[in-house]
Design a protein around this motif. Sequence first.
Motif, short mmCIF file in Angstrom:
data_model
loop_
_atom_site.label_atom_id
_atom_site.label_comp_id
_atom_site.label_asym_id
_atom_site.label_seq_id
_atom_site.Cartn_x
_atom_site.Cartn_y
_atom_site.Cartn_z
N ASP A 1 0.84 -1.18 0.00
CA ASP A 1 0.00 0.00 0.00
C ASP A 1 0.89 1.24 0.00
N GLY A 2 0.31 2.38 0.18
CA GLY A 2 1.08 3.62 0.12
C GLY A 2 1.84 3.94 1.38
N THR A 3 1.75 3.09 2.40
CA THR A 3 2.37 3.41 3.69
C THR A 3 3.86 3.09 3.71
N HIS A 4 4.50 3.54 4.76
CA HIS A 4 5.89 3.17 5.01
C HIS A 4 5.95 2.33 6.27
N LYS A 5 6.83 1.36 6.27
CA LYS A 5 6.94 0.49 7.43
C LYS A 5 8.37 0.56 7.98
N PRO A 6 8.53 0.35 9.26
CA PRO A 6 9.84 0.54 9.88
C PRO A 6 10.83 -0.59 9.57
N VAL A 7 12.09 -0.20 9.49
CA VAL A 7 13.18 -1.17 9.35
C VAL A 7 13.69 -1.47 10.75
N GLU A 8 13.68 -2.72 11.12
CA GLU A 8 13.97 -3.08 12.51
C GLU A 8 15.43 -3.45 12.78
N ASN A 9 16.18 -3.65 11.72
CA ASN A 9 17.57 -4.07 11.96
C ASN A 9 18.54 -3.11 11.28
N GLU A 10 19.82 -3.28 11.60
CA GLU A 10 20.81 -2.26 11.27
C GLU A 10 21.24 -2.30 9.80
#
Lengths: 370, 370, 370, 370
Positions: free
Chosen positions: B223-232
């Motif tokens: 979808d048009g959303t952004h999701k978080p990156v959880e690792n380095e």
Amino acid sequence: MSTIGIGLIGTGFMGKCHALAYGAAKAVFGDIPTPRLELLCETPADKAATMAEQFGFARSTDDWHVLINDPAVDIVCVTTPNKLHAEIAIAALAAGKHVHCEKPMALTLDEAEAMARAAEAAKGKTIVGYNYIRNPAFQHARRLIAEGAIGRVIHFRGFVDEDYQADPDLPWTWRATKAEAGLGALGDLGCHMISMAVELMGPIRSVIGDIRTVHAMRPSPDDGTHKPVENEDIASAIVEFANGVQGLFSTSRSAWGRKNRMAVEVHGAQGMICFDQERMNELQLYQNSGDKAMQGFRTIMTGPVHEPYGHFVPASGHQLGFNDLKTIEAAAFLRAIAGGAEAYPSFQQALQFERVIHAIATSDGQRVML
Amino acid sequence: MSTIGIGLIGTGFMGKCHALAYGAAKAVFGDIPTPRLELLCETPADKAATMAEQFGFARSTDDWHVLINDPAVDIVCVTTPNKLHAEIAIAALAAGKHVHCEKPMALTLDEAEAMARAAEAAKGKTIVGYNYIRNPAFQHARRLIAEGAIGRVIHFRGFVDEDYQADPDLPWTWRATKAEAGLGALGDLGCHMISMAVELMGPIRSVIGDIRTVHAMRPSPDDGTHKPVENEDIASAIVEFANGVQGLFSTSRSAWGRKNRMAVEVHGAQGMICFDQERMNELQLYQNSGDKAMQGFRTIMTGPVHEPYGHFVPASGHQLGFNDLKTIEAAAFLRAIAGGAEAYPSFQQALQFERVIHAIATSDGQRVML
Amino acid sequence: MSTIGIGLIGTGFMGKCHALAYGAAKAVFGDIPTPRLELLCETPADKAATMAEQFGFARSTDDWHVLINDPAVDIVCVTTPNKLHAEIAIAALAAGKHVHCEKPMALTLDEAEAMARAAEAAKGKTIVGYNYIRNPAFQHARRLIAEGAIGRVIHFRGFVDEDYQADPDLPWTWRATKAEAGLGALGDLGCHMISMAVELMGPIRSVIGDIRTVHAMRPSPDDGTHKPVENEDIASAIVEFANGVQGLFSTSRSAWGRKNRMAVEVHGAQGMICFDQERMNELQLYQNSGDKAMQGFRTIMTGPVHEPYGHFVPASGHQLGFNDLKTIEAAAFLRAIAGGAEAYPSFQQALQFERVIHAIATSDGQRVML
Amino acid sequence: MSTIGIGLIGTGFMGKCHALAYGAAKAVFGDIPTPRLELLCETPADKAATMAEQFGFARSTDDWHVLINDPAVDIVCVTTPNKLHAEIAIAALAAGKHVHCEKPMALTLDEAEAMARAAEAAKGKTIVGYNYIRNPAFQHARRLIAEGAIGRVIHFRGFVDEDYQADPDLPWTWRATKAEAGLGALGDLGCHMISMAVELMGPIRSVIGDIRTVHAMRPSPDDGTHKPVENEDIASAIVEFANGVQGLFSTSRSAWGRKNRMAVEVHGAQGMICFDQERMNELQLYQNSGDKAMQGFRTIMTGPVHEPYGHFVPASGHQLGFNDLKTIEAAAFLRAIAGGAEAYPSFQQALQFERVIHAIATSDGQRVML
């Protein structure tokens, strides 16, 4: 434009470099005030006279007090051993002179702070000899980053390595003492890296440092004994810039094969820039743009499009040398003086570099805020 | 020598690499047990059948439980997504098989420890796929260091950079999650650096690490959303080896232009060795010996004098490729199995690499003892 | 698709290379006919049997006549000493086989012409082992040139250097004789350069050549005497391509330090492309486009966007090796056979390369039209 | 030692280079006669005055006849357009001056021969500006070869490439005419290669040359028409040195991406030396000695051990630049004048280089004896 009188203290590595720089700057740039090689200080007096003739100075003296008080001297160039920088520079400022001091500013942070305070109070301009940031290739890197050629900056790595203290059998010298030399690799080399990092990335907020003396004892030149090395051969640090970006530094004066490696990598969200002073006329640039099949690091050779290269040679790839960087620095100082502007980095500005190297030196693996 | 049955689970990047390696190893080396490509596992079943034909496996299955229990299978190659490594590897060991598992061992340190315990208890041999240490150029570096070619080692630097997560516009994937991917750059890339550092320098005693997620959000493909990156994306560390030497590590999966940079510098009291996997058939060596006017870094191109290069090509400078390194690794495992010896690195040994990357991941600027 | 039976004659450098290539091609490419390692020929018979087991061939023989007449053999790979190429290849064609012959085709131009005539008359396909032109980096160069990335081509330079005959103290061998080896550097190395030049530039119209035997005598391994070297160590030529462009060639088998240098420069009206096989996974490209301050040679590392690299490794910069090039060549031949098309270069096409090297060999500073 | 008066004619690329060189030589070297920047000639007169002030000359004139007859002028530096070299240099010699003339000597071989005859008859010394042979890295190559570091020399290759005439859309200028410019790439660039080849290899006995004008027409800056280019863009040659060794030359002024490539390869029976002016502070050396597993080309960075580098900078790897080479040349001329010795290359000696480039220009594929 009237001429500007140059008084140079010291005729060693950096003394000669200053003499050549102020000797060539007008011919190279044209549109700057004309420096006049007025007075050279060295000891003993006959060496001063000989070197004045060689370097093209009008007069000589063996007493730096005489030099800093000479009315024909406008700029005092301080290229003495580092331990004398503070006393001479502060006195020269007090005498109303402009001061062009070599790096590092002083042996201790206290002295450097005193120099910065003196500069603050004085009417003379100051500049510290961070010549590597004058390189057209390096300045091109700075401009490319500022213009967004590699997008938002996300990571930095910087390395300064030489091998002048690599040989474990080199005799013990004053360089090994805190009293005579102050810091080790950080003072000789690391401060250059800080100047380069700040030029590209902005100020440094914190450091976590770890230093090592890998050749702990050196043979005394006087007798059969070994004497301790009091300052660091190698220093590494994880830093954070004020913009929140992680940086990594490492410097060694015991890195065999490295003659003047000053290598930086700036990682951006859309590309990368790499520079190494050992190939000082080249810049490496990778950009995430265009056909994927044609992307690659490109080696940009400096030329007249990269200011101020063209003042030296009108043809690309013909290359500047080490001494040319000091000529650019001298011209910048002459311009600043004539124009009434501050030169960069002034004592106050260069003090920030000193704070970083001393923080690395004392961190012992703990985060130090700056 | 009887043949050794190979069961391969997975047909992706590493699956194909294993298939090619076990397919070529006998032809390349001659004096090793003959591997027999026995059973391939993939889903769905028709893909398994197709890939078995392509890779030259005799049979196929879509159930890894079937594979690990097949009596004709001696070695189970685990090239599945990382999150499945632990379960499969432990089950395969329980089934009495030898296990050739890709790196990293598992998503969590707990899982990796369970795998090491299982290996300890099992009669099967284990090996983890640290292929880069198999490179003849890299092994030549190891030998040169061991033989004293650069004297006492005094400093180490290692970098592993790629750009597969450099583009901020890349969609969010499972790679961004701790649950599916575990660590980020450290798990994909950093563990290779640890394997290389330990190979050259010995064990690591402590780390001070700092990790960064520089692309904190990624666009969802759905979808048009952004999701978080959880690792380095990036990890750096100052380490100390058990021999007391300072080391510096940095790894990035967001380093534009770096495709497979695995660069090490080993500083010695009498020289320096540098290697970069992006020029995997070359080694840089500087020695402080002989005429100063002729000293310089030399570029050694690998050839038959650098074992086991000559098994692939009898002429210098003709070059090995990435897949050849896995062939060397496979041959080593076959030899270990036939000879009753342990292969390197076993699960127990590779666990040490996992401990280091997890320590860096959780250090947050504090020194962590290992 | 049914399988294609491979009969390999020879188990030396190139024999092993063919065995690995036909052994790996299906696993690598998938969508090609499946080669079947059917019959291996070597002498004596026990070595043939041993090598068949090592290379994975089903059967062995010590008689090449048996091999070329075996009904299960479809492709005959000729990797014998060069002096046997013509006889075997012509007989294999007469026996109705496809022939994959190593370069150079033969010792003499007469023999090569006979091979081309035999290929013309036969129903089998032919291909000569010009593996270097299969390199994805090199093919990328070809495509870039064809697509106009460097504009109209205006100049070409090509160099092929190795050092296997550099040592003046190497013993005299059959390599030194016209009867056993034919040409020297031109036959071993120079013909590769011709294949590469023609691939990028099209046919060659004329040559002016000059050859040198720089180690005129070599010590006999049998006694204390020295025996003459009959063929060239070094050959250079100024050529003109059919498109009117000037080219420059030079090849040496006595070039110390060069292990597999195959370096080409293609100068265009809008850019330049450089390639060197010693860094076979890189391509250098300079384009006169965009901001002058950012122009430079870029180092393109090959990856999946450069076909058929991705069939070997799905990640850029991980690198192919020498043996992988033969795998690409083998796959191309298998495809040609299955599809009924001609493979490149056929005997007739490769004959043109032979004509060029023989013209250089006999030019003696005079222009020779081709 | 009394001072030596310098009269400089011209203030362009080379004029500035001479001004900087004579301005710096004493400071750099110390033990040479002191040059005195006496008189500068340029037109018009006001530009002459301005440039004299910039360059540090005491006086100025707009008439070169005045300059060559000025009693305070000892050395006449001729840095005018090439077509004026002969007339001025001959007149200056007739006026009893020493002459430092830029290369090429003249537009035609006739003129160059007249200059050499004039030098023969005059009491003044002469030197032609072949600055690249002054490079410490290049001189180190010469010494290494002379001392046998690579054994008997067996082959030579040399390339001089720039891209200042690479763009086909560059407007037509006087450079394109035989009358104003004489030769093309050979006169601008090729003569440097000859000077370098002769320095390393000794005299040239014969050449077979082939020249090409690849951009045959260029747009007139005045109108919409195109005008013909009369001289060569590219020249290649196979040569033989007097010592019997084969050499290969090629030069292009239309080689995109090459900024100052002056690359030489000297192949020896025991090693190889390579140099490229684009990395002018580095030398590549391969020696067949010691452990085969450790052989490789080494990159030697110049430093104080490579005379006269240390006169500029006392630290290795800090690098000289293009202008520094002219300073070395100026110092050599000053020393020769003071010591009564001939400088190298004198007009007579440089005439040999002119003969070679003109022979290449007229060879048309035929061998020309020199």
